[in-house]
Motif scaffolding. Sequence first.
Motif, PDB file in Angstrom:
ATOM      1  N   MET A   1      14.030   0.021 -33.555  1.00 31.16           N
ATOM      2  CA  MET A   1      14.719   0.955 -34.420  1.00 31.16           C
ATOM      3  C   MET A   1      14.386   0.625 -35.879  1.00 31.16           C
ATOM      4  SD  MET A   1      18.758   2.139 -34.109  1.00 31.16           S
ATOM      5  CE  MET A   1      19.218   0.847 -33.035  1.00 31.16           C
ATOM      6  N   ASN A   2      14.104   1.643 -36.686  1.00 36.44           N
ATOM      7  CA  ASN A   2      13.787   1.333 -38.073  1.00 36.44           C
ATOM      8  C   ASN A   2      15.076   1.069 -38.861  1.00 36.44           C
ATOM      9  OD1 ASN A   2      14.833   3.723 -39.327  1.00 36.44           O
ATOM     10  ND2 ASN A   2      12.979   4.827 -38.808  1.00 36.44           N
ATOM     11  N   GLN A   3      14.921   0.531 -40.061  1.00 37.62           N
ATOM     12  CA  GLN A   3      16.065   0.095 -40.872  1.00 37.62           C
ATOM     13  C   GLN A   3      17.013   1.250 -41.213  1.00 37.62           C
ATOM     14  OE1 GLN A   3      16.704  -3.171 -41.523  1.00 37.62           O
ATOM     15  NE2 GLN A   3      18.668  -2.421 -42.212  1.00 37.62           N
ATOM     16  N   LEU A   4      16.464   2.414 -41.539  1.00 38.78           N
ATOM     17  CA  LEU A   4      17.310   3.568 -41.877  1.00 38.78           C
ATOM     18  C   LEU A   4      18.188   3.965 -40.699  1.00 38.78           C
ATOM     19  CD1 LEU A   4      18.231   5.811 -43.759  1.00 38.78           C
ATOM     20  CD2 LEU A   4      16.253   7.158 -42.991  1.00 38.78           C
ATOM     21  N   VAL A   5      17.612   4.035 -39.518  1.00 37.99           N
ATOM     22  CA  VAL A   5      18.370   4.396 -38.318  1.00 37.99           C
ATOM     23  C   VAL A   5      19.445   3.346 -38.039  1.00 37.99           C
ATOM     24  CG1 VAL A   5      18.219   4.766 -35.824  1.00 37.99           C
ATOM     25  CG2 VAL A   5      16.493   5.759 -37.336  1.00 37.99           C
ATOM     26  N   GLU A   6      19.087   2.068 -38.194  1.00 34.11           N
ATOM     27  CA  GLU A   6      20.071   0.992 -37.988  1.00 34.11           C
ATOM     28  C   GLU A   6      21.227   1.107 -38.970  1.00 34.11           C
ATOM     29  OE1 GLU A   6      18.496  -2.993 -37.796  1.00 34.11           O
ATOM     30  OE2 GLU A   6      16.819  -2.326 -36.548  1.00 34.11           O
ATOM     31  N   ASN A   7      20.922   1.387 -40.238  1.00 31.65           N
ATOM     32  CA  ASN A   7      21.978   1.535 -41.248  1.00 31.65           C
ATOM     33  C   ASN A   7      22.895   2.708 -40.928  1.00 31.65           C
ATOM     34  OD1 ASN A   7      20.945  -0.642 -42.644  1.00 31.65           O
ATOM     35  ND2 ASN A   7      19.907   0.598 -44.186  1.00 31.65           N
TER      36      ASN A   7
END
Length: 126
Positions: free
Chosen positions: A1-7
């Motif tokens: 999962m990329n950082q934006l999706v995780e945030n």
Amino acid sequence: MNQLVENITTIDNELSKRHIDLDPGGYFIIYLDREANLICAKHYTNIINEQGLAVDPETGKVIPAKGKVERTAETLYTARTAKELSVKIIENPSCPVTMLDHACYLGREFIRAEMALISGQEYIQD
């Protein structure tokens, strides 16, 4: 999962833990009819008791938040898009939604359902 999706996921998970008052106008069960390519929303009536819990107006029993409940829907709304479904419900003169936070929640869920319909992913109401 990329950082934006995780945030985004972290923010949404935290916000899902907050207290919300239930809408005395009722609740909706949202699902997809993939054969007809429709987003469906069954509206059920309820009464909110002194403890803030949704109660079946016919039986007086608390309606559980999880699990299967055998009740008859008041109205079935169907539409091809999230926007169409929102308009059918919210702009209806007999709109059962009485709280702005409930209307916002429904809009978010209708978008999620539309995205699942388009992508072929499973839709599970939050």
